[in-house]
Design a protein around this motif. Structure first.
Motif, PDB file in Angstrom:
ATOM      1  N   PRO A  66       0.837  -1.199   0.000  1.00  0.00           N
ATOM      2  CA  PRO A  66       0.000   0.000   0.000  1.00  0.00           C
ATOM      3  C   PRO A  66       0.875   1.254   0.000  1.00  0.00           C
ATOM      4  O   PRO A  66       1.999   1.246   0.496  1.00  0.00           O
ATOM      5  CB  PRO A  66      -0.790  -0.107   1.300  1.00  0.00           C
ATOM      6  CG  PRO A  66       0.005  -1.010   2.167  1.00  0.00           C
ATOM      7  CD  PRO A  66       0.765  -1.923   1.248  1.00  0.00           C
ATOM      8  N   GLU A  67       0.357   2.319  -0.587  1.00  0.00           N
ATOM      9  CA  GLU A  67       1.094   3.572  -0.618  1.00  0.00           C
ATOM     10  C   GLU A  67       1.185   4.137   0.787  1.00  0.00           C
ATOM     11  O   GLU A  67       0.201   4.191   1.517  1.00  0.00           O
ATOM     12  CB  GLU A  67       0.372   4.564  -1.520  1.00  0.00           C
ATOM     13  CG  GLU A  67       1.140   5.830  -1.729  1.00  0.00           C
ATOM     14  CD  GLU A  67       0.446   6.750  -2.704  1.00  0.00           C
ATOM     15  OE1 GLU A  67       0.785   7.943  -2.685  1.00  0.00           O
ATOM     16  OE2 GLU A  67      -0.416   6.301  -3.449  1.00  0.00           O
ATOM     17  N   ARG A  68       2.388   4.529   1.178  1.00  0.00           N
ATOM     18  CA  ARG A  68       2.587   5.053   2.528  1.00  0.00           C
ATOM     19  C   ARG A  68       2.119   6.494   2.605  1.00  0.00           C
ATOM     20  O   ARG A  68       2.355   7.291   1.715  1.00  0.00           O
ATOM     21  CB  ARG A  68       4.057   4.960   2.909  1.00  0.00           C
ATOM     22  CG  ARG A  68       4.497   3.508   3.040  1.00  0.00           C
ATOM     23  CD  ARG A  68       5.938   3.405   3.356  1.00  0.00           C
ATOM     24  NE  ARG A  68       6.167   3.734   4.759  1.00  0.00           N
ATOM     25  CZ  ARG A  68       7.324   3.598   5.359  1.00  0.00           C
ATOM     26  NH1 ARG A  68       8.371   3.177   4.694  1.00  0.00           N
ATOM     27  NH2 ARG A  68       7.458   3.905   6.628  1.00  0.00           N
ATOM     28  N   LEU A  69       1.458   6.814   3.700  1.00  0.00           N
ATOM     29  CA  LEU A  69       0.986   8.175   3.918  1.00  0.00           C
ATOM     30  C   LEU A  69       2.003   9.018   4.656  1.00  0.00           C
ATOM     31  O   LEU A  69       1.991  10.239   4.560  1.00  0.00           O
ATOM     32  CB  LEU A  69      -0.332   8.146   4.708  1.00  0.00           C
ATOM     33  CG  LEU A  69      -1.481   7.402   4.042  1.00  0.00           C
ATOM     34  CD1 LEU A  69      -2.693   7.385   4.953  1.00  0.00           C
ATOM     35  CD2 LEU A  69      -1.809   8.015   2.696  1.00  0.00           C
ATOM     36  N   ALA A  70       2.880   8.355   5.419  1.00  0.00           N
ATOM     37  CA  ALA A  70       3.898   9.078   6.188  1.00  0.00           C
ATOM     38  C   ALA A  70       5.108   8.177   6.383  1.00  0.00           C
ATOM     39  O   ALA A  70       5.011   6.952   6.294  1.00  0.00           O
ATOM     40  CB  ALA A  70       3.333   9.512   7.534  1.00  0.00           C
ATOM     41  N   TYR A  71       6.237   8.813   6.642  1.00  0.00           N
ATOM     42  CA  TYR A  71       7.501   8.095   6.810  1.00  0.00           C
ATOM     43  C   TYR A  71       8.153   8.476   8.124  1.00  0.00           C
ATOM     44  O   TYR A  71       8.010   9.602   8.596  1.00  0.00           O
ATOM     45  CB  TYR A  71       8.453   8.448   5.659  1.00  0.00           C
ATOM     46  CG  TYR A  71       7.955   7.992   4.325  1.00  0.00           C
ATOM     47  CD1 TYR A  71       8.285   6.743   3.823  1.00  0.00           C
ATOM     48  CD2 TYR A  71       7.119   8.794   3.562  1.00  0.00           C
ATOM     49  CE1 TYR A  71       7.822   6.311   2.599  1.00  0.00           C
ATOM     50  CE2 TYR A  71       6.639   8.373   2.333  1.00  0.00           C
ATOM     51  CZ  TYR A  71       6.997   7.131   1.864  1.00  0.00           C
ATOM     52  OH  TYR A  71       6.524   6.701   0.659  1.00  0.00           O
ATOM     53  N   ARG A  72       8.904   7.578   8.683  1.00  0.00           N
ATOM     54  CA  ARG A  72       9.687   7.865   9.881  1.00  0.00           C
ATOM     55  C   ARG A  72      10.953   8.606   9.460  1.00  0.00           C
ATOM     56  O   ARG A  72      11.430   8.463   8.330  1.00  0.00           O
ATOM     57  CB  ARG A  72      10.042   6.576  10.597  1.00  0.00           C
ATOM     58  CG  ARG A  72       8.822   5.931  11.196  1.00  0.00           C
ATOM     59  CD  ARG A  72       9.189   4.777  12.060  1.00  0.00           C
ATOM     60  NE  ARG A  72       7.982   4.330  12.749  1.00  0.00           N
ATOM     61  CZ  ARG A  72       7.805   3.114  13.188  1.00  0.00           C
ATOM     62  NH1 ARG A  72       8.731   2.207  13.042  1.00  0.00           N
ATOM     63  NH2 ARG A  72       6.685   2.798  13.791  1.00  0.00           N
ATOM     64  N   PRO A  73      11.507   9.395  10.364  1.00  0.00           N
ATOM     65  CA  PRO A  73      12.721  10.160  10.021  1.00  0.00           C
ATOM     66  C   PRO A  73      13.862   9.297   9.473  1.00  0.00           C
ATOM     67  O   PRO A  73      14.564   9.736   8.556  1.00  0.00           O
ATOM     68  CB  PRO A  73      13.096  10.824  11.349  1.00  0.00           C
ATOM     69  CG  PRO A  73      11.775  11.021  12.021  1.00  0.00           C
ATOM     70  CD  PRO A  73      10.988   9.781  11.673  1.00  0.00           C
ATOM     71  N   ASN A  74      14.042   8.101   9.994  1.00  0.00           N
ATOM     72  CA  ASN A  74      15.109   7.235   9.478  1.00  0.00           C
ATOM     73  C   ASN A  74      14.875   6.863   8.019  1.00  0.00           C
ATOM     74  O   ASN A  74      15.816   6.779   7.230  1.00  0.00           O
ATOM     75  CB  ASN A  74      15.232   5.963  10.322  1.00  0.00           C
ATOM     76  CG  ASN A  74      15.820   6.218  11.676  1.00  0.00           C
ATOM     77  OD1 ASN A  74      16.485   7.232  11.898  1.00  0.00           O
ATOM     78  ND2 ASN A  74      15.575   5.327  12.608  1.00  0.00           N
ATOM     79  N   ASP A  75      13.612   6.625   7.646  1.00  0.00           N
ATOM     80  CA  ASP A  75      13.281   6.306   6.264  1.00  0.00           C
ATOM     81  C   ASP A  75      13.545   7.497   5.354  1.00  0.00           C
ATOM     82  O   ASP A  75      14.086   7.346   4.257  1.00  0.00           O
ATOM     83  CB  ASP A  75      11.808   5.896   6.137  1.00  0.00           C
ATOM     84  CG  ASP A  75      11.482   4.645   6.931  1.00  0.00           C
ATOM     85  OD1 ASP A  75      12.375   3.799   7.107  1.00  0.00           O
ATOM     86  OD2 ASP A  75      10.320   4.519   7.379  1.00  0.00           O
ATOM     87  N   VAL A  76      13.167   8.689   5.808  1.00  0.00           N
ATOM     88  CA  VAL A  76      13.388   9.907   5.030  1.00  0.00           C
ATOM     89  C   VAL A  76      14.887  10.141   4.841  1.00  0.00           C
ATOM     90  O   VAL A  76      15.338  10.467   3.745  1.00  0.00           O
ATOM     91  CB  VAL A  76      12.720  11.121   5.715  1.00  0.00           C
ATOM     92  CG1 VAL A  76      13.098  12.415   5.017  1.00  0.00           C
ATOM     93  CG2 VAL A  76      11.218  10.945   5.735  1.00  0.00           C
ATOM     94  N   ALA A  77      15.649   9.946   5.895  1.00  0.00           N
ATOM     95  CA  ALA A  77      17.097  10.133   5.811  1.00  0.00           C
ATOM     96  C   ALA A  77      17.709   9.187   4.778  1.00  0.00           C
ATOM     97  O   ALA A  77      18.546   9.599   3.971  1.00  0.00           O
ATOM     98  CB  ALA A  77      17.740   9.911   7.176  1.00  0.00           C
ATOM     99  N   ALA A  78      17.262   7.937   4.775  1.00  0.00           N
ATOM    100  CA  ALA A  78      17.796   6.958   3.827  1.00  0.00           C
ATOM    101  C   ALA A  78      17.427   7.313   2.390  1.00  0.00           C
ATOM    102  O   ALA A  78      18.265   7.243   1.491  1.00  0.00           O
ATOM    103  CB  ALA A  78      17.273   5.563   4.169  1.00  0.00           C
ATOM    104  N   VAL A  79      16.196   7.731   2.172  1.00  0.00           N
ATOM    105  CA  VAL A  79      15.748   8.085   0.828  1.00  0.00           C
ATOM    106  C   VAL A  79      16.485   9.315   0.312  1.00  0.00           C
ATOM    107  O   VAL A  79      16.892   9.365  -0.845  1.00  0.00           O
ATOM    108  CB  VAL A  79      14.212   8.329   0.807  1.00  0.00           C
ATOM    109  CG1 VAL A  79      13.779   8.959  -0.492  1.00  0.00           C
ATOM    110  CG2 VAL A  79      13.469   7.024   1.042  1.00  0.00           C
ATOM    111  N   LEU A  80      16.671  10.315   1.172  1.00  0.00           N
ATOM    112  CA  LEU A  80      17.330  11.551   0.758  1.00  0.00           C
ATOM    113  C   LEU A  80      18.851  11.462   0.772  1.00  0.00           C
ATOM    114  O   LEU A  80      19.530  12.349   0.264  1.00  0.00           O
ATOM    115  CB  LEU A  80      16.880  12.707   1.658  1.00  0.00           C
ATOM    116  CG  LEU A  80      15.392  13.060   1.603  1.00  0.00           C
ATOM    117  CD1 LEU A  80      15.089  14.190   2.588  1.00  0.00           C
ATOM    118  CD2 LEU A  80      14.980  13.437   0.199  1.00  0.00           C
ATOM    119  N   GLY A  81      19.377  10.415   1.399  1.00  0.00           N
ATOM    120  CA  GLY A  81      20.830  10.265   1.464  1.00  0.00           C
ATOM    121  C   GLY A  81      21.474  11.240   2.433  1.00  0.00           C
ATOM    122  O   GLY A  81      22.592  11.698   2.212  1.00  0.00           O
TER     123      GLY A  81
END
Length: 65
Positions: free
Chosen positions: A16-31
């Motif tokens: 399912p499409e995620r509605l929100a992300y945890r900070p660790n996930d955002v950090a990994a995606v953004l590098g």
């Protein structure tokens, strides 16, 4: 099976499409590091919400109308 026909087996799982992300996930995606994500939240450059003890960053959706 005919050309252009796809089948899905019992092991295929729909994510399912995620509605929100945890900070660790955002950090990994953004590098970037977790601390930098925290700085962006504190400065207001990155919107976040608090859910219990968890900080979440809402996913942005583009409206292609």
């Amino acid at each position: 099976m005919t050309a252009g026909t796809e089948t899905s087996g019992p092991d295929d799982k729909v994510q399912p499409e995620r509605l929100a992300y945890r900070p660790n996930d955002v950090a990994a995606v953004l590098g970037i590091g977790r601390n930098r994500v925290s700085e962006l939240i504190k400065s207001g450059e990155l919107q976040s919400i608090k859910y219990g003890r968890t900080r979440l960053i809402p996913a942005r959706r583009s409206s292609a109308s």
